[in-house]
Write a protein that holds these residues in place. Structure first.
Motif, PDB file in Angstrom:
ATOM      1  N   GLY A   1       0.788  -1.222   0.000  1.00 33.72           N
ATOM      2  CA  GLY A   1       0.000   0.000   0.000  1.00 33.72           C
ATOM      3  C   GLY A   1       0.820   1.271   0.000  1.00 33.72           C
ATOM      4  O   GLY A   1       0.338   2.320  -0.440  1.00 33.72           O
ATOM      5  N   GLY A   2       2.063   1.192   0.490  1.00 32.92           N
ATOM      6  CA  GLY A   2       2.904   2.372   0.524  1.00 32.92           C
ATOM      7  C   GLY A   2       3.788   2.522  -0.694  1.00 32.92           C
ATOM      8  O   GLY A   2       3.770   3.550  -1.382  1.00 32.92           O
ATOM      9  N   THR A   3       4.557   1.487  -0.992  1.00 32.31           N
ATOM     10  CA  THR A   3       5.518   1.574  -2.095  1.00 32.31           C
ATOM     11  C   THR A   3       4.890   1.312  -3.455  1.00 32.31           C
ATOM     12  O   THR A   3       5.458   1.677  -4.479  1.00 32.31           O
ATOM     13  CB  THR A   3       6.639   0.541  -1.907  1.00 32.31           C
ATOM     14  N   ARG A   4       3.738   0.633  -3.481  1.00 30.93           N
ATOM     15  CA  ARG A   4       3.086   0.184  -4.715  1.00 30.93           C
ATOM     16  C   ARG A   4       3.927  -0.854  -5.469  1.00 30.93           C
ATOM     17  O   ARG A   4       3.727  -1.094  -6.653  1.00 30.93           O
ATOM     18  CB  ARG A   4       2.731   1.348  -5.633  1.00 30.93           C
TER      19      ARG A   4
ATOM     20  N   GLY B   1     -10.100   0.577 -14.643  1.00 34.31           N
ATOM     21  CA  GLY B   1     -10.169   2.019 -14.467  1.00 34.31           C
ATOM     22  C   GLY B   1      -9.540   2.500 -13.176  1.00 34.31           C
ATOM     23  O   GLY B   1      -9.648   3.673 -12.818  1.00 34.31           O
ATOM     24  N   ASP B   2      -8.852   1.610 -12.470  1.00 34.20           N
ATOM     25  CA  ASP B   2      -8.260   1.931 -11.170  1.00 34.20           C
ATOM     26  C   ASP B   2      -6.916   2.614 -11.374  1.00 34.20           C
ATOM     27  O   ASP B   2      -5.954   1.988 -11.843  1.00 34.20           O
ATOM     28  CB  ASP B   2      -8.081   0.632 -10.372  1.00 34.20           C
ATOM     29  N   PRO B   3      -6.782   3.905 -11.012  1.00 39.05           N
ATOM     30  CA  PRO B   3      -5.525   4.624 -11.242  1.00 39.05           C
ATOM     31  C   PRO B   3      -4.361   4.119 -10.400  1.00 39.05           C
ATOM     32  O   PRO B   3      -3.208   4.481 -10.668  1.00 39.05           O
ATOM     33  CB  PRO B   3      -5.874   6.075 -10.893  1.00 39.05           C
ATOM     34  N   ARG B   4      -4.637   3.291  -9.405  1.00 39.13           N
ATOM     35  CA  ARG B   4      -3.533   2.755  -8.606  1.00 39.13           C
ATOM     36  C   ARG B   4      -2.614   1.871  -9.451  1.00 39.13           C
ATOM     37  O   ARG B   4      -1.431   1.732  -9.125  1.00 39.13           O
ATOM     38  CB  ARG B   4      -4.082   1.976  -7.415  1.00 39.13           C
ATOM     39  N   TRP B   5      -3.137   1.288 -10.541  1.00 36.56           N
ATOM     40  CA  TRP B   5      -2.266   0.491 -11.394  1.00 36.56           C
ATOM     41  C   TRP B   5      -1.256   1.363 -12.126  1.00 36.56           C
ATOM     42  O   TRP B   5      -0.159   0.893 -12.451  1.00 36.56           O
ATOM     43  CB  TRP B   5      -3.090  -0.362 -12.356  1.00 36.56           C
ATOM     44  N   ASP B   6      -1.601   2.627 -12.369  1.00 30.84           N
ATOM     45  CA  ASP B   6      -0.604   3.555 -12.906  1.00 30.84           C
ATOM     46  C   ASP B   6       0.523   3.755 -11.901  1.00 30.84           C
ATOM     47  O   ASP B   6       1.703   3.859 -12.266  1.00 30.84           O
ATOM     48  CB  ASP B   6      -1.240   4.918 -13.222  1.00 30.84           C
ATOM     49  N   GLU B   7       0.176   3.801 -10.630  1.00 25.69           N
ATOM     50  CA  GLU B   7       1.181   3.966  -9.577  1.00 25.69           C
ATOM     51  C   GLU B   7       2.072   2.729  -9.480  1.00 25.69           C
ATOM     52  O   GLU B   7       3.280   2.851  -9.262  1.00 25.69           O
ATOM     53  CB  GLU B   7       0.481   4.230  -8.243  1.00 25.69           C
ATOM     54  N   VAL B   8       1.484   1.555  -9.617  1.00 27.69           N
ATOM     55  CA  VAL B   8       2.271   0.321  -9.600  1.00 27.69           C
ATOM     56  C   VAL B   8       3.267   0.322 -10.755  1.00 27.69           C
ATOM     57  O   VAL B   8       4.465   0.038 -10.576  1.00 27.69           O
ATOM     58  CB  VAL B   8       1.346  -0.913  -9.682  1.00 27.69           C
ATOM     59  N   LEU B   9       2.788   0.641 -11.940  1.00 30.74           N
ATOM     60  CA  LEU B   9       3.667   0.693 -13.112  1.00 30.74           C
ATOM     61  C   LEU B   9       4.790   1.698 -12.903  1.00 30.74           C
ATOM     62  O   LEU B   9       5.970   1.391 -13.129  1.00 30.74           O
ATOM     63  CB  LEU B   9       2.844   1.056 -14.346  1.00 30.74           C
ATOM     64  N   ALA B  10       4.444   2.893 -12.443  1.00 33.60           N
ATOM     65  CA  ALA B  10       5.457   3.939 -12.260  1.00 33.60           C
ATOM     66  C   ALA B  10       6.480   3.550 -11.199  1.00 33.60           C
ATOM     67  O   ALA B  10       7.686   3.765 -11.365  1.00 33.60           O
ATOM     68  CB  ALA B  10       4.777   5.259 -11.884  1.00 33.60           C
TER      69      ALA B  10
END
Length: 397
Positions: free
Chosen positions: A176-179, A213-222
């Motif tokens: 949840g923190g580092t993604r 549509g979950d933007p958290r996957w953009d965070e995981v990728l980044a």
């Protein structure tokens, strides 16, 4: 919905093109398809089990004679992806996919019902803690998205199953923190600060973002692409190689493992997990065209080409991050992924375009001349999926 065996994206059609400038093996694409199909048929014969061997009629599972248990999550994920991609060439692909899916659904993780218990014994009983492994769940979810695009509907609605599993991965297998991806739904304590680089699958994360549509996957990728760059710069500036495991991920200074943290004394080396990284990152580079994954994949390829003098037979089964080899040569788990990375090696900024094409052709010939070993499911699965990418038969749902 199409007929049961009608594929919307049939093998061999190349209906979804790769990024501009992506290399392909020299020669007739149809001949390349035949080599992939030959390898696939042997993979099926050696490793697919069905019926009473895996719990009853209608079920299939991928056997792993080289793993700690006969049936592991990683292999079932491979099986789902492979059978979805082979639709159109294998009339049994849909039935095989559904059979593997039934096995997966019959073995939920003890920690989350929408994740897969990572290991089963020869009697089809859950073993080894009954919890999950992130790499298996990532491929299972991705395979379900492929199936939804390929066939639609199906066993319990592929898309609905995929969305539930993707959400479960985010809930239980992404920090949840580092993604960054965690090792499984069991990770806690010091294990909560360890990530496996071969679980960094950018094309999967893009597909999950598009599906949910979950933007958290953009965070995981980044997060994972950023750490990939930092690790290569700080710890492997010459080779660009990544370690099997990264530790201290919550410290602000993640680094390769020092000695054994989970599997072996080589946990901080380019070993039997990280050997998949050129395939995973290269697959994203050729399908998305992302400059970041293209740069990483090209770095892998150019280092390997230089280190071996362009001879795939010299690729070792293990390297220190400085490029010192320690494993024996010859495993497809190590040489096949470099073929995916080699697809990114051409282009206008390549000082040796002919060399790049020759390197890819040499790797392809090596793969074509290396039939699956019935005792080595892991290497066979990695090689077959690498061949699917290299022959331009891979696509992202």
């Amino acid at each position: 919905m199409t007929g049961r065996d009608e594929a919307r994206v049939p093998f061999g059609a190349r209906a979804i093109p790769y990024a501009a400038g992506t290399l392909r093996p020299s020669g007739d694409p149809a001949a390349a398809d035949r080599r992939v199909l030959e390898h696939y048929r042997r993979w099926k014969a050696y490793f697919l089990r069905s019926g009473d061997e895996v719990g009853g009629p209608g079920r299939c599972a991928v056997l792993t004679p080289d793993a700690a248990h006969p049936f592991v999550a990683e292999a079932q994920g491979y099986g789902l992806v492979i059978t979805a991609l082979m639709a159109g060439a294998d009339p049994d692909a849909h039935a095989l996919f559904d059979g593997i899916l039934r096995h997966v659904l019959a073995h939920p993780s003890v920690n989350h019902p929408d994740l897969h218990a990572a290991q089963q014994d020869a009697g089809g009983r859950d073993a080894g803690g009954r919890d999950s492994a992130t790499d298996g769940d990532l491929d299972i979810a991705y395979g379900l998205l492929l199936a939804d695009r390929q066939w639609g509907g199906g066993h319990g609605d592929y898309r609905a199953l995929a969305l539930r599993r993707i959400d479960a991965v985010m809930e239980s297998e992404v920090h949840g923190g580092t993604r960054l991806t965690k090792l499984g739904d069991w990770s806690s304590g010091r294990y909560d600060e360890i990530s496996r680089t071969s679980d960094w699958m950018p094309d999967h994360f893009r597909a999950f973002r598009a599906a949910t549509g979950d933007p958290r996957w953009d965070e995981v990728l980044a997060a994972q692409l950023s750490l990939t760059g930092a690790l290569r710069t700080r710890h492997a500036p010459v080779t660009g190689l990544l370690p099997d495991f990264v530790v201290d991920t919550t410290s602000g200074d993640p680094r390769p493992a020092r000695g054994q943290v989970l599997e072996s004394p080589h946990d901080g080396d380019y070993h039997w997990n990280a050997c998949r990284d050129p395939w995973r990152l290269g697959a994203d580079a050729v399908t998305s065209g992302d400059a970041r994954t293209r740069a990483v994949a090209r770095g892998f390829s150019r280092w390997a080409r230089a280190a071996t003098g362009g001879d795939p037979a010299r690729i070792r089964s293990g390297y220190r991050l400085d490029g010192t080899g320690y494993g024996d040569p010859g495993s497809p788990a190590f040489f096949a992924p470099f073929a995916v990375a080699a697809m990114t090696d051409g282009g206008d900024d390549d000082e040796d375009g002919a060399g790049a094409q020759g390197w890819l052709d040499a790797l392809w010939a090596r793969m074509c001349g290396s039939p699956p070993d019935p005792a080595r499911a892991y290497a066979a699965g990695v090689q077959l999926q690498s061949m699917l990418v290299v022959s331009h038969n891979y696509w992202v749902p």
